[in-house]
Design a protein around this motif. Structure first.
Motif, short mmCIF file in Angstrom:
data_model
loop_
_atom_site.label_atom_id
_atom_site.label_comp_id
_atom_site.label_asym_id
_atom_site.label_seq_id
_atom_site.Cartn_x
_atom_site.Cartn_y
_atom_site.Cartn_z
N ILE A 219 0.79 -1.10 0.14
CA ILE A 219 0.19 -0.02 -0.04
C ILE A 219 0.83 1.28 -0.02
N GLY A 220 1.83 1.17 0.97
CA GLY A 220 2.93 2.42 0.85
C GLY A 220 3.51 2.62 -0.67
N ALA A 221 3.80 1.57 -1.09
CA ALA A 221 4.61 1.76 -2.43
C ALA A 221 3.54 2.09 -3.59
N LEU A 222 2.32 1.65 -3.33
CA LEU A 222 1.28 2.12 -4.38
C LEU A 222 0.99 3.82 -4.32
N VAL A 223 0.90 4.07 -2.94
CA VAL A 223 0.63 5.44 -2.56
C VAL A 223 1.95 6.46 -3.20
N SER A 224 3.18 5.76 -2.72
CA SER A 224 4.30 6.50 -3.31
C SER A 224 4.31 6.55 -4.86
N GLY A 225 4.08 5.74 -5.15
CA GLY A 225 4.08 5.66 -6.77
C GLY A 225 3.04 6.61 -7.48
N LEU A 226 1.94 6.55 -7.09
CA LEU A 226 0.71 7.34 -7.57
C LEU A 226 1.25 9.07 -7.27
N LEU A 227 1.71 9.27 -6.05
CA LEU A 227 2.25 10.53 -5.73
C LEU A 227 3.24 11.01 -6.59
N SER A 228 4.23 10.16 -6.66
CA SER A 228 5.32 10.51 -7.76
C SER A 228 4.96 10.63 -9.26
N LEU A 229 3.91 10.08 -9.58
CA LEU A 229 3.56 10.38 -11.00
C LEU A 229 2.77 11.58 -10.94
N GLY A 230 2.07 11.75 -10.06
CA GLY A 230 1.23 13.15 -9.97
C GLY A 230 2.21 14.22 -10.01
N LEU A 231 3.19 14.19 -9.24
CA LEU A 231 4.07 15.40 -9.31
C LEU A 231 4.69 15.55 -10.50
N ILE A 232 5.40 14.35 -11.10
CA ILE A 232 5.81 14.28 -12.24
C ILE A 232 5.19 14.75 -13.47
N LEU A 233 3.75 14.49 -13.67
CA LEU A 233 2.86 15.03 -14.41
C LEU A 233 2.52 16.40 -14.32
N ARG A 234 2.42 17.06 -13.23
CA ARG A 234 2.33 18.39 -13.00
C ARG A 234 3.53 19.11 -13.32
N ALA A 235 4.87 18.61 -13.01
CA ALA A 235 5.96 19.21 -13.38
C ALA A 235 5.93 19.24 -14.90
N MET A 236 5.42 18.31 -15.70
CA MET A 236 5.55 18.51 -17.04
C MET A 236 4.54 19.47 -17.71
N VAL A 237 3.61 19.67 -16.95
CA VAL A 237 2.32 20.58 -17.86
C VAL A 237 2.51 21.94 -17.23
N SER A 238 3.10 22.13 -15.96
CA SER A 238 3.11 23.45 -15.42
C SER A 238 4.32 24.19 -16.18
N PRO A 239 4.03 25.45 -16.66
CA PRO A 239 5.24 26.13 -17.16
C PRO A 239 6.13 26.75 -15.99
N ALA A 240 5.58 27.11 -14.83
CA ALA A 240 6.29 27.71 -13.68
C ALA A 240 6.87 26.52 -12.72
N PRO A 241 8.10 26.73 -12.41
CA PRO A 241 8.57 26.00 -11.35
C PRO A 241 7.69 25.79 -10.14
#
Length: 68
Positions: free
Chosen positions: A44-66
């Motif tokens: 469960i911890g690995a699943l939550v961590s993976g989803l959180l990482s994916l969300g942060l990566i996608l947000r950084a890819m889409v957002s123009p501002a750091p």
């Protein structure tokens, strides 16, 4: 030209079949070990961590501002 389009339509089906095969080969051994509470909590911890990482990566890819 018809043969070209028939060939191109095979690739999405192949990609889906390949992805489902990989998912099945990963999930099946983990499903057998879920009866142990320590393993269940770590999964469960690995699943939550993976989803959180994916969300942060996608947000950084889409957002123009750091993100600070």
């Amino acid at each position: 030209m018809r043969d070209f389009f028939v060939n191109v339509t095979r690739y999405p089906r192949y990609l889906i079949a390949f992805g489902l095969g990989v998912l099945n080969s990963v999930v099946e051994p983990l499903a057998q070990r879920r009866s142990n509470p320590v393993t269940a909590v770590s999964l469960i911890g690995a699943l939550v961590s993976g989803l959180l990482s994916l969300g942060l990566i996608l947000r950084a890819m889409v957002s123009p501002a750091p993100i600070a």
